[in-house]
Design a protein around this motif. Structure first.
Motif, PDB file in Angstrom:
ATOM      1  N   ILE A   1       0.076   5.358   3.861  1.00 35.29           N
ATOM      2  CA  ILE A   1       0.652   4.576   2.773  1.00 35.29           C
ATOM      3  C   ILE A   1      -0.245   4.705   1.545  1.00 35.29           C
ATOM      4  CG2 ILE A   1       1.846   2.990   4.330  1.00 35.29           C
ATOM      5  CD1 ILE A   1      -0.337   0.915   3.803  1.00 35.29           C
ATOM      6  N   ALA A   2       0.191   4.152   0.442  1.00 35.94           N
ATOM      7  CA  ALA A   2      -0.552   4.232  -0.813  1.00 35.94           C
ATOM      8  C   ALA A   2      -1.815   3.374  -0.756  1.00 35.94           C
ATOM      9  CB  ALA A   2       0.343   3.762  -1.962  1.00 35.94           C
ATOM     10  N   THR A   3      -2.687   3.593  -1.728  1.00 34.87           N
ATOM     11  CA  THR A   3      -3.865   2.744  -1.884  1.00 34.87           C
ATOM     12  C   THR A   3      -3.568   1.666  -2.936  1.00 34.87           C
ATOM     13  OG1 THR A   3      -4.792   4.271  -3.514  1.00 34.87           O
ATOM     14  CG2 THR A   3      -5.541   4.515  -1.220  1.00 34.87           C
ATOM     15  N   SER A   4      -4.468   0.694  -3.026  1.00 32.54           N
ATOM     16  CA  SER A   4      -4.312  -0.402  -3.985  1.00 32.54           C
ATOM     17  C   SER A   4      -5.522  -0.408  -4.935  1.00 32.54           C
ATOM     18  CB  SER A   4      -4.223  -1.730  -3.236  1.00 32.54           C
ATOM     19  OG  SER A   4      -5.477  -2.072  -2.669  1.00 32.54           O
ATOM     20  N   PHE A   5      -5.570  -1.423  -5.794  1.00 30.09           N
ATOM     21  CA  PHE A   5      -6.732  -1.614  -6.669  1.00 30.09           C
ATOM     22  C   PHE A   5      -7.771  -2.506  -5.994  1.00 30.09           C
ATOM     23  CE2 PHE A   5      -4.138  -0.942 -10.818  1.00 30.09           C
ATOM     24  CZ  PHE A   5      -4.121   0.417 -10.581  1.00 30.09           C
ATOM     25  N   GLY A   6      -7.708  -2.608  -4.671  1.00 28.37           N
ATOM     26  CA  GLY A   6      -8.645  -3.415  -3.895  1.00 28.37           C
ATOM     27  C   GLY A   6      -7.972  -4.549  -3.152  1.00 28.37           C
ATOM     28  N   CYS A   7      -6.717  -4.831  -3.494  1.00 24.54           N
ATOM     29  CA  CYS A   7      -5.987  -5.927  -2.854  1.00 24.54           C
ATOM     30  C   CYS A   7      -5.473  -5.532  -1.475  1.00 24.54           C
ATOM     31  CB  CYS A   7      -4.782  -6.331  -3.696  1.00 24.54           C
ATOM     32  SG  CYS A   7      -5.195  -7.021  -5.289  1.00 24.54           S
ATOM     33  N   PRO A   8      -5.467  -6.481  -0.532  1.00 24.15           N
ATOM     34  CA  PRO A   8      -4.742  -6.254   0.719  1.00 24.15           C
ATOM     35  C   PRO A   8      -3.241  -6.391   0.418  1.00 24.15           C
ATOM     36  CG  PRO A   8      -5.751  -8.434   0.737  1.00 24.15           C
ATOM     37  CD  PRO A   8      -6.160  -7.769  -0.543  1.00 24.15           C
ATOM     38  N   THR A   9      -2.584  -5.261   0.269  1.00 27.10           N
ATOM     39  CA  THR A   9      -1.182  -5.221  -0.148  1.00 27.10           C
ATOM     40  C   THR A   9      -0.309  -4.880   1.050  1.00 27.10           C
ATOM     41  OG1 THR A   9      -1.938  -4.434  -2.313  1.00 27.10           O
ATOM     42  CG2 THR A   9       0.409  -4.202  -1.819  1.00 27.10           C
TER      43      THR A   9
ATOM     44  N   GLY B   1      -8.217  -0.364  -0.842  1.00 33.76           N
ATOM     45  CA  GLY B   1      -8.547   0.011  -2.209  1.00 33.76           C
ATOM     46  C   GLY B   1      -8.852   1.491  -2.367  1.00 33.76           C
ATOM     47  N   SER B   2      -8.459   2.035  -3.500  1.00 36.42           N
ATOM     48  CA  SER B   2      -8.669   3.464  -3.778  1.00 36.42           C
ATOM     49  C   SER B   2     -10.119   3.778  -4.113  1.00 36.42           C
ATOM     50  CB  SER B   2      -7.795   3.907  -4.954  1.00 36.42           C
ATOM     51  OG  SER B   2      -8.252   3.304  -6.160  1.00 36.42           O
ATOM     52  N   CYS B   3     -10.880   2.800  -4.585  1.00 39.59           N
ATOM     53  CA  CYS B   3     -12.257   3.015  -5.058  1.00 39.59           C
ATOM     54  C   CYS B   3     -12.302   4.127  -6.098  1.00 39.59           C
ATOM     55  CB  CYS B   3     -13.212   3.305  -3.912  1.00 39.59           C
ATOM     56  SG  CYS B   3     -13.503   1.910  -2.843  1.00 39.59           S
ATOM     57  N   LYS B   4     -11.281   4.162  -6.944  1.00 41.13           N
ATOM     58  CA  LYS B   4     -11.171   5.166  -8.011  1.00 41.13           C
ATOM     59  C   LYS B   4     -11.265   6.584  -7.469  1.00 41.13           C
ATOM     60  CE  LYS B   4     -12.675   2.172 -11.724  1.00 41.13           C
ATOM     61  NZ  LYS B   4     -13.608   1.924 -12.818  1.00 41.13           N
ATOM     62  N   GLY B   5     -10.652   6.806  -6.315  1.00 37.96           N
ATOM     63  CA  GLY B   5     -10.600   8.147  -5.742  1.00 37.96           C
ATOM     64  C   GLY B   5     -11.628   8.424  -4.675  1.00 37.96           C
ATOM     65  N   ASP B   6     -12.569   7.498  -4.451  1.00 39.91           N
ATOM     66  CA  ASP B   6     -13.571   7.713  -3.403  1.00 39.91           C
ATOM     67  C   ASP B   6     -12.979   7.535  -2.006  1.00 39.91           C
ATOM     68  OD1 ASP B   6     -15.568   8.333  -5.191  1.00 39.91           O
ATOM     69  OD2 ASP B   6     -16.368   6.299  -5.265  1.00 39.91           O
ATOM     70  N   ASN B   7     -11.879   6.794  -1.904  1.00 41.82           N
ATOM     71  CA  ASN B   7     -11.151   6.659  -0.632  1.00 41.82           C
ATOM     72  C   ASN B   7      -9.865   7.462  -0.725  1.00 41.82           C
ATOM     73  OD1 ASN B   7     -12.812   4.901   0.851  1.00 41.82           O
ATOM     74  ND2 ASN B   7     -11.940   3.108  -0.120  1.00 41.82           N
ATOM     75  N   ASP B   8      -9.537   8.185   0.356  1.00 38.89           N
ATOM     76  CA  ASP B   8      -8.212   8.793   0.389  1.00 38.89           C
ATOM     77  C   ASP B   8      -7.229   7.750   0.895  1.00 38.89           C
ATOM     78  OD1 ASP B   8      -8.212   8.809   3.241  1.00 38.89           O
ATOM     79  OD2 ASP B   8      -9.048  10.819   3.303  1.00 38.89           O
ATOM     80  N   SER B   9      -5.963   8.100   0.934  1.00 37.03           N
ATOM     81  CA  SER B   9      -4.971   7.099   1.314  1.00 37.03           C
ATOM     82  C   SER B   9      -4.825   6.952   2.824  1.00 37.03           C
ATOM     83  CB  SER B   9      -3.622   7.412   0.666  1.00 37.03           C
ATOM     84  OG  SER B   9      -3.225   8.718   0.977  1.00 37.03           O
ATOM     85  N   LYS B  10      -5.545   7.757   3.597  1.00 34.02           N
ATOM     86  CA  LYS B  10      -5.474   7.636   5.056  1.00 34.02           C
ATOM     87  C   LYS B  10      -6.489   6.645   5.594  1.00 34.02           C
ATOM     88  CE  LYS B  10      -3.750  12.301   5.770  1.00 34.02           C
ATOM     89  NZ  LYS B  10      -4.023  13.633   6.285  1.00 34.02           N
TER      90      LYS B  10
END
Length: 194
Positions: free
Chosen positions: A161-169, A82-91
């Motif tokens: 890879i990209a981040t998600s909205f919290g889902c294990p994608t 999950g991106s956490c609305k930008g609090d997590n980077d994609s790495k």
């Protein structure tokens, strides 16, 4: 400045070892034992489990299919966090949450429930039911196991890879593999940790 050949060789080997150290297989015996203990006196699947190690770089395979009878990892794949609305980077995933609209990944044990329609990937997903206080809001948040065409089939480290909205994608191909398992094995647990 010209380096002698032998020290140059040592330096090159050191760089090569450092670049591959992220690819070393971690010892997950304690995590597998934790899953086996969790399912021991329950109705949950005692043959197969899924686990995700969110401490790993997103470009590495960090979604694992585990054979609980042999304690072996039998399949690996990429998975978004999950991106956490930008609090997590994609790495790397560093922030986790169980709150609505957080777009964060939740940690802990979850039950993989029914298969349903999805607008992502090959148009199917699996609902997840969080079994701990850290993830018991997954269903309400619509945090599901699904695929997306943007997730590669193979590890791409050091790229991410990209981040998600919290889902294990996961990738479409990997979800198809998981789908094959889930059609045979029921009540499989997904254990997410960092």
């Amino acid at each position: 400045m010209k380096l002698p050949l032998f020290p140059l060789f040592i330096l090159l080997m050191s760089c090569q070892l450092n670049s591959t150290s992220a690819h070393k297989t971690k010892d997950y015996s304690d995590k597998i034992e934790k899953i086996k203990t969790f399912v021991k006196h329950t109705k949950y699947n005692k043959n197969t489990a899924f686990m995700i190690d969110y401490s790993l770089h997103s470009g590495l395979n960090r979604f694992f299919v585990v054979d609980l009878k042999t304690d072996a990892i039998i399949k690996k794949g990429l998975v978004c966090h999950g991106s956490c609305k930008g609090d997590n980077d994609s790495k790397y995933a560093k922030v986790f949450s169980n709150k609505n609209d957080s777009y964060c990944t939740s940690l802990g044990f979850a039950l993989v429930e029914e298969r349903a329609y999805s607008k992502w990937g090959k148009n199917y997903k699996y609902w997840l039911k969080g079994l701990e206080k850290t993830n018991d809001n997954m269903r309400n948040r619509v945090v599901v196991l699904h695929a997306w065409e943007g997730v590669p089939d193979d590890a791409i480290y050091p790229k991410n890879i990209a981040t998600s909205f919290g889902c294990p994608t996961v990738s479409v191909k990997f979800l198809d593999h998981l789908d094959g398992i889930l059609k045979i094995e029921k009540k499989i647990l997904l254990y997410s940790f960092d």
